[in-house]
Design a protein around this motif. Structure first.
Motif, PDB file in Angstrom:
ATOM      1  N   VAL A   1       0.815  -1.228   0.000  1.00 51.06           N
ATOM      2  CA  VAL A   1       0.000   0.000   0.000  1.00 51.06           C
ATOM      3  C   VAL A   1       0.839   1.264   0.000  1.00 51.06           C
ATOM      4  CG1 VAL A   1      -1.845  -1.204   1.217  1.00 51.06           C
ATOM      5  CG2 VAL A   1      -0.197   0.156   2.528  1.00 51.06           C
ATOM      6  N   CYS A   2       2.126   1.191   0.337  1.00 55.24           N
ATOM      7  CA  CYS A   2       2.953   2.393   0.426  1.00 55.24           C
ATOM      8  C   CYS A   2       3.090   3.047  -0.948  1.00 55.24           C
ATOM      9  CB  CYS A   2       4.336   2.067   0.981  1.00 55.24           C
ATOM     10  SG  CYS A   2       5.437   3.504   1.071  1.00 55.24           S
ATOM     11  N   PRO A   3       2.668   4.330  -1.101  1.00 51.84           N
ATOM     12  CA  PRO A   3       2.708   4.973  -2.410  1.00 51.84           C
ATOM     13  C   PRO A   3       4.005   5.713  -2.710  1.00 51.84           C
ATOM     14  CG  PRO A   3       1.514   6.366  -0.895  1.00 51.84           C
ATOM     15  CD  PRO A   3       1.963   5.161  -0.102  1.00 51.84           C
ATOM     16  N   THR A   4       4.897   5.856  -1.717  1.00 50.75           N
ATOM     17  CA  THR A   4       6.071   6.708  -1.911  1.00 50.75           C
ATOM     18  C   THR A   4       7.360   5.946  -2.167  1.00 50.75           C
ATOM     19  OG1 THR A   4       6.641   6.751   0.444  1.00 50.75           O
ATOM     20  CG2 THR A   4       5.045   8.388  -0.335  1.00 50.75           C
ATOM     21  N   GLY A   5       7.339   4.635  -2.026  1.00 49.51           N
ATOM     22  CA  GLY A   5       8.571   3.866  -2.155  1.00 49.51           C
ATOM     23  C   GLY A   5       9.367   3.797  -0.866  1.00 49.51           C
ATOM     24  N   ALA A   6       8.816   4.350   0.231  1.00 48.58           N
ATOM     25  CA  ALA A   6       9.501   4.232   1.525  1.00 48.58           C
ATOM     26  C   ALA A   6       9.556   2.779   1.947  1.00 48.58           C
ATOM     27  CB  ALA A   6       8.780   5.070   2.579  1.00 48.58           C
ATOM     28  N   ILE A   7       8.506   2.018   1.610  1.00 46.14           N
ATOM     29  CA  ILE A   7       8.493   0.564   1.819  1.00 46.14           C
ATOM     30  C   ILE A   7       8.352  -0.069   0.444  1.00 46.14           C
ATOM     31  CG2 ILE A   7       7.428  -1.354   3.049  1.00 46.14           C
ATOM     32  CD1 ILE A   7       6.119   0.654   4.914  1.00 46.14           C
ATOM     33  N   ARG A   8       9.412  -0.693  -0.024  1.00 44.91           N
ATOM     34  CA  ARG A   8       9.388  -1.288  -1.363  1.00 44.91           C
ATOM     35  C   ARG A   8       8.522  -2.549  -1.371  1.00 44.91           C
ATOM     36  NH1 ARG A   8      13.952   0.949  -3.933  1.00 44.91           N
ATOM     37  NH2 ARG A   8      14.213   3.017  -2.969  1.00 44.91           N
ATOM     38  N   PRO A   9       7.819  -2.806  -2.461  1.00 46.48           N
ATOM     39  CA  PRO A   9       7.007  -4.026  -2.540  1.00 46.48           C
ATOM     40  C   PRO A   9       7.866  -5.284  -2.407  1.00 46.48           C
ATOM     41  CG  PRO A   9       6.434  -2.494  -4.293  1.00 46.48           C
ATOM     42  CD  PRO A   9       7.678  -1.961  -3.655  1.00 46.48           C
ATOM     43  N   ILE A  10       7.465  -6.153  -1.507  1.00 45.80           N
ATOM     44  CA  ILE A  10       8.170  -7.423  -1.310  1.00 45.80           C
ATOM     45  C   ILE A  10       7.143  -8.545  -1.228  1.00 45.80           C
ATOM     46  CG2 ILE A  10      10.183  -6.431  -0.131  1.00 45.80           C
ATOM     47  CD1 ILE A  10       8.900  -7.245   2.518  1.00 45.80           C
ATOM     48  N   THR A  11       7.589  -9.749  -1.551  1.00 47.38           N
ATOM     49  CA  THR A  11       6.733 -10.924  -1.435  1.00 47.38           C
ATOM     50  C   THR A  11       6.946 -11.545  -0.052  1.00 47.38           C
ATOM     51  OG1 THR A  11       8.433 -12.416  -2.305  1.00 47.38           O
ATOM     52  CG2 THR A  11       6.974 -11.336  -3.908  1.00 47.38           C
ATOM     53  N   PRO A  12       5.999 -12.370   0.404  1.00 51.22           N
ATOM     54  CA  PRO A  12       6.202 -13.061   1.685  1.00 51.22           C
ATOM     55  C   PRO A  12       7.483 -13.897   1.702  1.00 51.22           C
ATOM     56  CG  PRO A  12       3.907 -13.206   1.025  1.00 51.22           C
ATOM     57  CD  PRO A  12       4.651 -12.597  -0.130  1.00 51.22           C
ATOM     58  N   GLU A  13       7.837 -14.454   0.543  1.00 50.20           N
ATOM     59  CA  GLU A  13       9.063 -15.243   0.475  1.00 50.20           C
ATOM     60  C   GLU A  13      10.298 -14.366   0.674  1.00 50.20           C
ATOM     61  OE1 GLU A  13       5.745 -17.250  -1.195  1.00 50.20           O
ATOM     62  OE2 GLU A  13       6.632 -15.338  -1.784  1.00 50.20           O
ATOM     63  N   GLU A  14      10.289 -13.183   0.063  1.00 52.69           N
ATOM     64  CA  GLU A  14      11.411 -12.261   0.235  1.00 52.69           C
ATOM     65  C   GLU A  14      11.493 -11.755   1.679  1.00 52.69           C
ATOM     66  OE1 GLU A  14      11.657 -10.276  -4.234  1.00 52.69           O
ATOM     67  OE2 GLU A  14      10.274  -9.450  -2.738  1.00 52.69           O
ATOM     68  N   LYS A  15      10.350 -11.613   2.295  1.00 49.08           N
ATOM     69  CA  LYS A  15      10.308 -11.092   3.660  1.00 49.08           C
ATOM     70  C   LYS A  15      11.012 -12.022   4.648  1.00 49.08           C
ATOM     71  CE  LYS A  15       7.016  -9.526   7.176  1.00 49.08           C
ATOM     72  NZ  LYS A  15       5.579  -9.320   7.488  1.00 49.08           N
ATOM     73  N   THR A  16      10.984 -13.323   4.393  1.00 43.29           N
ATOM     74  CA  THR A  16      11.592 -14.283   5.318  1.00 43.29           C
ATOM     75  C   THR A  16      13.108 -14.135   5.397  1.00 43.29           C
ATOM     76  OG1 THR A  16      11.762 -15.960   3.575  1.00 43.29           O
ATOM     77  CG2 THR A  16       9.762 -15.961   4.919  1.00 43.29           C
ATOM     78  N   SER A  17      13.706 -13.452   4.420  1.00 43.37           N
ATOM     79  CA  SER A  17      15.162 -13.306   4.426  1.00 43.37           C
ATOM     80  C   SER A  17      15.620 -11.883   4.746  1.00 43.37           C
ATOM     81  CB  SER A  17      15.745 -13.731   3.076  1.00 43.37           C
ATOM     82  OG  SER A  17      15.264 -12.889   2.042  1.00 43.37           O
ATOM     83  N   ILE A  18      14.675 -11.013   5.143  1.00 40.27           N
ATOM     84  CA  ILE A  18      15.022  -9.622   5.461  1.00 40.27           C
ATOM     85  C   ILE A  18      15.135  -9.474   6.971  1.00 40.27           C
ATOM     86  CG2 ILE A  18      14.280  -7.218   5.342  1.00 40.27           C
ATOM     87  CD1 ILE A  18      12.840  -7.870   2.749  1.00 40.27           C
ATOM     88  N   GLN A  19      16.274  -9.036   7.421  1.00 44.74           N
ATOM     89  CA  GLN A  19      16.527  -8.868   8.849  1.00 44.74           C
ATOM     90  C   GLN A  19      16.409  -7.384   9.210  1.00 44.74           C
ATOM     91  OE1 GLN A  19      20.576  -9.292  10.617  1.00 44.74           O
ATOM     92  NE2 GLN A  19      19.708 -11.038  11.726  1.00 44.74           N
ATOM     93  N   VAL A  20      15.292  -7.028   9.865  1.00 44.21           N
ATOM     94  CA  VAL A  20      15.071  -5.640  10.268  1.00 44.21           C
ATOM     95  C   VAL A  20      15.642  -5.347  11.647  1.00 44.21           C
ATOM     96  CG1 VAL A  20      12.984  -5.481   8.857  1.00 44.21           C
ATOM     97  CG2 VAL A  20      12.803  -6.132  11.270  1.00 44.21           C
ATOM     98  N   GLY A  21      15.989  -6.392  12.383  1.00 46.47           N
ATOM     99  CA  GLY A  21      16.556  -6.243  13.721  1.00 46.47           C
ATOM    100  C   GLY A  21      16.909  -7.610  14.276  1.00 46.47           C
ATOM    101  N   HIS A  22      17.274  -7.651  15.529  1.00 47.04           N
ATOM    102  CA  HIS A  22      17.592  -8.934  16.159  1.00 47.04           C
ATOM    103  C   HIS A  22      17.117  -8.924  17.608  1.00 47.04           C
ATOM    104  CE1 HIS A  22      21.028  -6.401  17.337  1.00 47.04           C
ATOM    105  NE2 HIS A  22      21.058  -7.151  18.437  1.00 47.04           N
TER     106      HIS A  22
END
Length: 513
Positions: A412-433
């Motif tokens: 839903v992000c219209p500005t590109g602040a959050i790039r479109p990702i798939t659920p599969e791609e999300k599993t490999s993104i580390q936003v923190g620990h």
């Protein structure tokens, strides 16, 4: 001759009705994007958020940017009357004041418009999201709807859900209504009151004095092909057009229209009984009538003279940024006991959503429109209370955690602040620990067996190990493998301790694992 005049009047009325119909539809659908919590409408009308001018610029959507510029060069600032939801909202509020002939001409406030635009551009480049969020028109509208109107919408939904459940129907389902951020709520309320007051008094005062998008489009519209022009030979200076111009841009004394402020609403066209106003190509030297053939400018820019008291200080909303944090609410667990909400941990680095790449990228592109916040089904996103990134969303896990299968915020992000990702791609993104806090863990503090964090970790990043390495029968405590942890917050949210014995620390730059 009378037939021709009636035909011309009908033509002008038709243009205005078409503009009003398109504006009404646009306002309704964009409002529903912020109200709808199911995400269904975004599959059909999510593009309406992406065709807004500033989101398109921040997302570097060249096609939309060029299209909007061409539309402005062709028709003038029609964007402000048909596409911009904040501009249309001002028209709705202004209509509440039924008094006719309520406006009057005022010179352009260039001493205010251009400095605000300069500050706005610097804020975008520097990543000062709080200033961007305060001044951006689309963000102001989103903030108003999501904070003031969505709770009412959800309350109505819950009423229908209760009635449907009584009849054993599950067409509707109840959702939680909660205060995401008290400072953001106050800013939304103050913004709505100020903008509404200005609209009631002066129509498009906000658009032509404060709005940076209006200033940019106003500069482009000076060169528009079509525009509203005054036939000086027919004009009798009755002033009726100027009294109905919500942009206050018609100077009847000089019979000129300030094209940089005209929003092409058409309100003035059918007010002229002398047929002196027409929406025509500005390249025409004159109107082709039997009485005239001399050349005259179709429309001239109004004298940019300082004066008039309808401008207001843009810093008014900034006074609310020191407001207190959201007050704690009570919730009932199972209808048996009142359970206090979890205490928010103090994170050294705020957590930005998956797909935002980094804290800096997020700060430079996010306008704080609250669309992702209002759409988050897991109640993870809430507006920040930090001064530099005020109202920009950040992740917090008191009410839920970021589920692996959910990627709605990136869609839903219209500005590109959050790039479109798939659920599969999300599993490999580390936003923190995850970080374990020994003193809070119930295993050591209360001497009980737990392991909740390890059982619910979707990444398998937490293992239970003996608290005493030399005694395999000692109480088991969690050990976090940071290489596997993606920062989803399941461990923090489901930890029975309050404050949690395990919490997520954000990463300035997201990693792929």
């Amino acid at each position: 001759m009378t037939i021709c005049k009636n035909h011309e009047l009908n033509h002008k009325t038709m243009l205005r009705k078409i503009r009003i119909a398109l504006a009404t539809l646009s306002l309704l659908l964009i409002t529903l994007l912020f109200l709808d919590f199911t995400g269904v409408l975004h599959h059909w009308f999510g593009w309406l958020a992406k065709v807004q001018f500033l989101p398109a610029v921040l997302a570097l959507n060249v096609v939309i940017i060029i299209t909007l510029i061409l539309i402005t060069l062709l028709f003038g600032r029609i964007y402000c009357s048909v596409i911009c939801p904040l501009g249309i909202m001002q028209d709705v509020v202004a209509r509440l004041r039924r008094k006719k002939n309520k406006y009057s001409y005022s010179p352009a406030k260039n001493w205010l418009r251009y400095p605000i635009l300069a500050v706005f551009i610097v804020a975008i480049v520097a990543g000062v999201g709080s200033l961007v969020a305060l001044l951006a028109p689309y963000s102001s509208f989103g903030r108003i709807v999501s904070n003031l109107f969505q709770p009412i919408y959800l309350w109505g939904n819950n009423m229908l859900a209760g009635i449907a459940e009584h009849y054993e129907s599950y067409t509707f389902y109840e959702v939680d209504i909660w205060m995401r951020s008290l400072p953001t709520f106050i800013i939304a309320a103050v913004s709505f009151l100020i903008i509404s007051a200005l609209a009631l008094k002066g129509g498009r005062t906000y658009c032509n004095t404060i709005c940076p998008v209006g200033t940019v489009l106003g500069f482009i519209s000076r060169f528009s092909i079509f525009g509203i022009s005054i036939n000086k030979d027919k004009c009798r200076k009755c002033g009726k057009c100027a009294k109905n111009c919500k942009a206050s841009c018609i100077d009847i004394k000089t019979m000129t229209i300030d094209k940089s402020r005209c929003v092409t609403c058409g309100n003035c066209l059918n007010q002229c009984v002398f047929d002196a106003l027409h929406y025509v190509p500005n390249l025409k030297a004159s109107f082709n009538t039997q009485e005239e053939s001399t050349t005259s400018a179709a429309s001239a820019s109004a004298n940019e003279v300082d004066g008039n008291r309808r401008a207001f200080l843009a810093s008014t909303a900034m006074l609310t940024t020191t407001a207190a944090l959201a007050q704690a609410e009570k919730k009932v667990d199972g209808g048996l006991a009142a359970v206090e909400d979890k205490i928010i941990p103090e994170r050294n680095t705020p957590i930005t959503p998956p797909g935002s790449l980094s804290a800096r990228n997020f700060a430079q592109h996010c306008t704080g429109c609250q669309l992702c916040v209002s759409q988050c089904p897991n109640k993870v996103l809430r507006p920040s209370t930090g001064l530099m990134n005020l109202m920009q969303p950040e992740m917090s896990y008191e009410r839920g955690y970021c589920r692996i299968e959910c990627n709605r915020c990136s869609q839903v992000c219209p500005t590109g602040a959050i790039r479109p990702i798939t659920p599969e791609e999300k599993t490999s993104i580390q936003v923190g620990h995850a970080v374990w806090v020994k003193k809070n863990c119930v295993v050591l503090a209360d001497g009980v067996t737990c392991g909740n964090c390890a059982r619910h970790c979707p990444a398998g990043a937490i293992q239970m190990v003996p608290s005493n390495p030399n005694d395999e029968y000692s109480p088991l405590i969690p050990a976090v493998n940071e290489a596997y942890c993606i920062g989803c917050g399941a461990c923090e949210n489901l930890c029975p301790a309050n404050p949690s014995a395990i919490y997520v620390e954000g990463h300035e730059v997201h990693k792929e694992i």
